[in-house]
Design a protein around this motif. Structure first.
Motif, short mmCIF file in Angstrom:
data_model
loop_
_atom_site.label_atom_id
_atom_site.label_comp_id
_atom_site.label_asym_id
_atom_site.label_seq_id
_atom_site.Cartn_x
_atom_site.Cartn_y
_atom_site.Cartn_z
N LEU A 174 0.91 -1.26 -0.03
CA LEU A 174 -0.01 0.12 -0.17
C LEU A 174 0.85 1.20 0.10
CD1 LEU A 174 -2.75 -0.97 2.40
CD2 LEU A 174 -2.90 -0.97 0.13
N ARG A 175 2.03 1.21 0.45
CA ARG A 175 2.94 2.30 0.44
C ARG A 175 3.39 2.44 -0.69
NH1 ARG A 175 6.13 0.82 4.43
NH2 ARG A 175 4.90 1.85 6.09
N LEU A 176 3.97 1.60 -1.41
CA LEU A 176 4.53 1.59 -2.83
C LEU A 176 3.49 2.19 -3.64
CD1 LEU A 176 6.63 -1.77 -3.00
CD2 LEU A 176 7.38 0.45 -3.15
N LEU A 177 2.09 1.82 -3.48
CA LEU A 177 1.07 2.09 -4.30
C LEU A 177 0.47 3.57 -4.03
CD1 LEU A 177 -1.04 -1.19 -4.91
CD2 LEU A 177 0.66 0.06 -6.67
N GLY A 178 0.99 4.10 -2.86
CA GLY A 178 0.49 5.44 -2.61
C GLY A 178 -0.96 5.52 -1.86
N LEU A 179 -1.13 4.50 -1.36
CA LEU A 179 -2.45 4.27 -0.80
C LEU A 179 -2.45 4.07 0.85
CD1 LEU A 179 -4.08 1.50 -3.10
CD2 LEU A 179 -4.47 3.91 -3.06
N THR A 180 -1.52 4.32 1.59
CA THR A 180 -1.52 4.41 2.81
C THR A 180 -2.57 5.73 3.68
OG1 THR A 180 0.50 5.64 2.72
CG2 THR A 180 0.73 3.24 3.22
N GLU A 181 -2.66 6.64 2.90
CA GLU A 181 -3.38 7.63 3.34
C GLU A 181 -4.94 7.39 3.17
OE1 GLU A 181 -2.23 10.22 5.00
OE2 GLU A 181 -0.11 9.73 4.40
N ARG A 182 -5.37 6.32 2.76
CA ARG A 182 -6.71 6.00 2.55
C ARG A 182 -7.00 4.78 3.37
NH1 ARG A 182 -9.66 6.95 -2.34
NH2 ARG A 182 -11.13 6.01 -1.12
N GLU A 183 -7.48 5.29 4.53
CA GLU A 183 -7.80 4.31 5.50
C GLU A 183 -8.83 3.31 5.23
OE1 GLU A 183 -9.31 4.09 10.22
OE2 GLU A 183 -8.81 6.31 9.41
N ASP A 184 -9.96 3.74 4.37
CA ASP A 184 -10.93 2.81 3.84
C ASP A 184 -10.17 1.37 3.08
OD1 ASP A 184 -10.05 4.62 1.63
OD2 ASP A 184 -12.09 4.92 1.30
N VAL A 185 -9.23 1.94 2.37
CA VAL A 185 -8.49 0.86 1.44
C VAL A 185 -7.82 -0.15 2.43
CG1 VAL A 185 -6.69 0.44 -0.28
CG2 VAL A 185 -8.22 2.49 -0.65
N SER A 186 -6.83 0.21 3.32
CA SER A 186 -6.21 -0.47 4.30
C SER A 186 -7.18 -1.41 4.89
CB SER A 186 -5.41 0.47 5.24
OG SER A 186 -4.54 1.45 4.46
N THR A 187 -8.29 -0.70 5.53
CA THR A 187 -9.19 -1.78 6.40
C THR A 187 -9.82 -2.52 5.44
OG1 THR A 187 -9.60 0.23 7.74
CG2 THR A 187 -11.15 -1.49 7.84
N ARG A 188 -10.34 -2.36 4.27
CA ARG A 188 -11.09 -3.29 3.40
C ARG A 188 -10.05 -4.36 2.84
NH1 ARG A 188 -15.74 -3.50 1.19
NH2 ARG A 188 -16.47 -1.49 2.30
N ALA A 189 -8.86 -4.04 2.40
CA ALA A 189 -7.82 -4.93 2.14
C ALA A 189 -7.54 -5.82 3.21
CB ALA A 189 -6.54 -4.24 1.56
N TRP A 190 -7.27 -5.31 4.41
CA TRP A 190 -6.98 -6.10 5.56
C TRP A 190 -8.09 -7.28 5.78
CZ3 TRP A 190 -2.60 -5.08 8.85
CH2 TRP A 190 -2.41 -5.84 10.07
N GLY A 191 -9.24 -6.89 5.62
CA GLY A 191 -10.65 -7.47 5.97
C GLY A 191 -10.82 -8.78 4.77
N TYR A 192 -10.15 -8.36 3.85
CA TYR A 192 -10.09 -9.58 2.63
C TYR A 192 -9.03 -10.44 2.99
CZ TYR A 192 -13.51 -7.24 -0.60
OH TYR A 192 -14.71 -6.61 -0.95
N LEU A 193 -7.90 -10.08 3.43
CA LEU A 193 -6.93 -10.97 3.68
C LEU A 193 -7.33 -11.97 4.75
CD1 LEU A 193 -3.86 -8.96 3.95
CD2 LEU A 193 -4.34 -10.63 2.12
N ASN A 194 -8.34 -11.52 5.75
CA ASN A 194 -8.86 -12.32 6.84
C ASN A 194 -10.25 -12.95 6.34
OD1 ASN A 194 -6.95 -11.87 8.86
ND2 ASN A 194 -7.58 -9.60 9.03
N ASP A 195 -10.51 -12.55 5.14
CA ASP A 195 -11.85 -13.16 4.69
C ASP A 195 -12.96 -12.74 5.49
OD1 ASP A 195 -10.29 -16.14 3.97
OD2 ASP A 195 -10.58 -14.68 2.62
N ALA A 196 -12.99 -11.31 5.67
CA ALA A 196 -13.71 -10.95 6.80
C ALA A 196 -15.40 -10.89 6.81
CB ALA A 196 -13.69 -9.25 6.56
N ARG A 197 -15.78 -11.84 7.62
CA ARG A 197 -17.15 -11.89 7.78
C ARG A 197 -17.22 -12.37 9.31
NH1 ARG A 197 -20.78 -15.83 5.14
NH2 ARG A 197 -19.22 -17.26 5.49
N LEU A 198 -17.98 -11.62 10.24
CA LEU A 198 -17.89 -11.63 11.48
C LEU A 198 -18.72 -13.02 11.63
CD1 LEU A 198 -19.07 -8.26 12.73
CD2 LEU A 198 -17.28 -9.46 13.47
N VAL A 199 -18.56 -13.54 12.73
CA VAL A 199 -19.02 -14.93 13.21
C VAL A 199 -20.22 -14.73 14.07
CG1 VAL A 199 -16.91 -16.42 13.15
CG2 VAL A 199 -17.69 -15.20 15.17
#
Length: 308
Positions: A174-199
């Motif tokens: 995200l730092r290389l792509l210049g997206l670190t300032e976009r918190e929504d991108v970081s949060t959503r990408a982190w969620g996809y890494l975890n396959d984010a769905r609440l139990v």
């Protein structure tokens, strides 16, 4: 498994897993894998285990089924063995007795949900955990199953239990792509890494937001971390309508040595988790967490297919 920094399944293992060779359909195997990861996740919540140990356990659990059939070991036993082993690997060990108690609770709740598949959220509190007797056979049977599962994971993976988690790589990309300032991108990408769905909420009140989501797909046993992280970024940016260079001579994923077909395949694995499942599909998985149940199901289906 390959002998890389982190082991990946071979092409032969991917094309036909041991479970599929024993007559378990691909869709059912994937659902059982996802349900096992859910059990690991819920056990981690109840045990207040660290995120890194829960994530490591889920990856070891996924790797195990590329070398072993679900007809040989129950997914419930293996998921608890994976969590017990991962807790040692990440130097945050848990007491065996605590894990067995949590395991027994999850088994009882699964049996309850199997008997009452149509219960609404307002009726979920009807489940009541009945503690086991430490002088009966249940505790010692679960203890033996846990020890055997841990031993078999080590044996069948050849003691190659190194796990590389993707979160640090995501931050760098995200730092290389210049997206670190976009918190929504970081949060959503982190969620996809975890396959984010609440139990579903557990019977014990805990703050679910403090714990990791489930790594439910087998992609961590199939693809290298750069490819998985690229897929998470792809899904996040497309969902948020953010354009990244995608021209033939300047594709952003090529910065990370990721192939487009692999990135797209990982994205498909992740999005599969969000599909709607019928009540019959959910009930089927709940009744197949033991090897005895799996064997009975395979024998019944083979008999039906032979008659047809």
């Amino acid at each position: 498994m390959s002998t890389a920094l982190y082991p990946l399944a071979s092409l032969a293992q991917i094309e036909k897993t041991p479970s599929r060779e024993d007559g378990i359909p691909e869709d059912l195997e994937l659902d059982l894998r996802a349900f096992g990861c859910k059990l690991i996740h819920e056990a981690g919540i109840l045990l207040r285990q660290k995120q890194v140990a829960v994530a490591t356990a889920q990856i070891l659990f996924q790797r195990f089924w590329y070398v072993t059939s679900m007809k040989q070991f129950g997914i419930g036993d293996v998921c608890m063995g994976a969590l017990y082993l991962a807790s040692k690997l990440e130097e945050c060990p848990i007491r065996m007795r605590d894990l067995i108690n949590v395991y027994d609770l999850l088994l009882q709740r699964t049996a309850h949900n199997l008997k009452h598949p149509s219960s609404s959220a307002s009726q979920a509190s009807e489940f009541r955990y009945v503690p086991m007797s430490y002088f009966g056979n249940t505790f010692y049977d679960l203890k033996d199953a846990l020890v055997v599962a841990e031993m078999q994971i080590l044996k069948r993976l050849g003691f190659n239990v190194n796990v590389v988690l993707p979160y640090g790589t995501l931050v760098n990309y995200l730092r290389l792509l210049g997206l670190t300032e976009r918190e929504d991108v970081s949060t959503r990408a982190w969620g996809y890494l975890n396959d984010a769905r609440l139990v579903r909420r557990t019977t014990v009140h805990v703050d679910v937001s403090r714990f990791p989501y489930r790594l439910q797909t087998p992609v961590y046993a199939l693809y290298a971390v750069p490819i998985i992280v690229s897929a998470a970024i792809l899904l996040a940016t497309r969902h948020l309508g953010i354009s990244l260079p995608s021209f033939p001579d300047s594709c952003w994923w090529e910065l990370f040595d990721a192939d487009w077909e692999d990135v797209w395949s990982v994205a498909g694995y992740i999005m599969r988790l969000y599909r709607e499942r019928s009540p019959e599909e959910r009930t089927r998985v709940l009744g197949l967490i033991s090897k005895k149940a799996i064997r009975s199901w395979v024998e019944e289906n083979q008999a039906i297919m032979s008659h047809n």
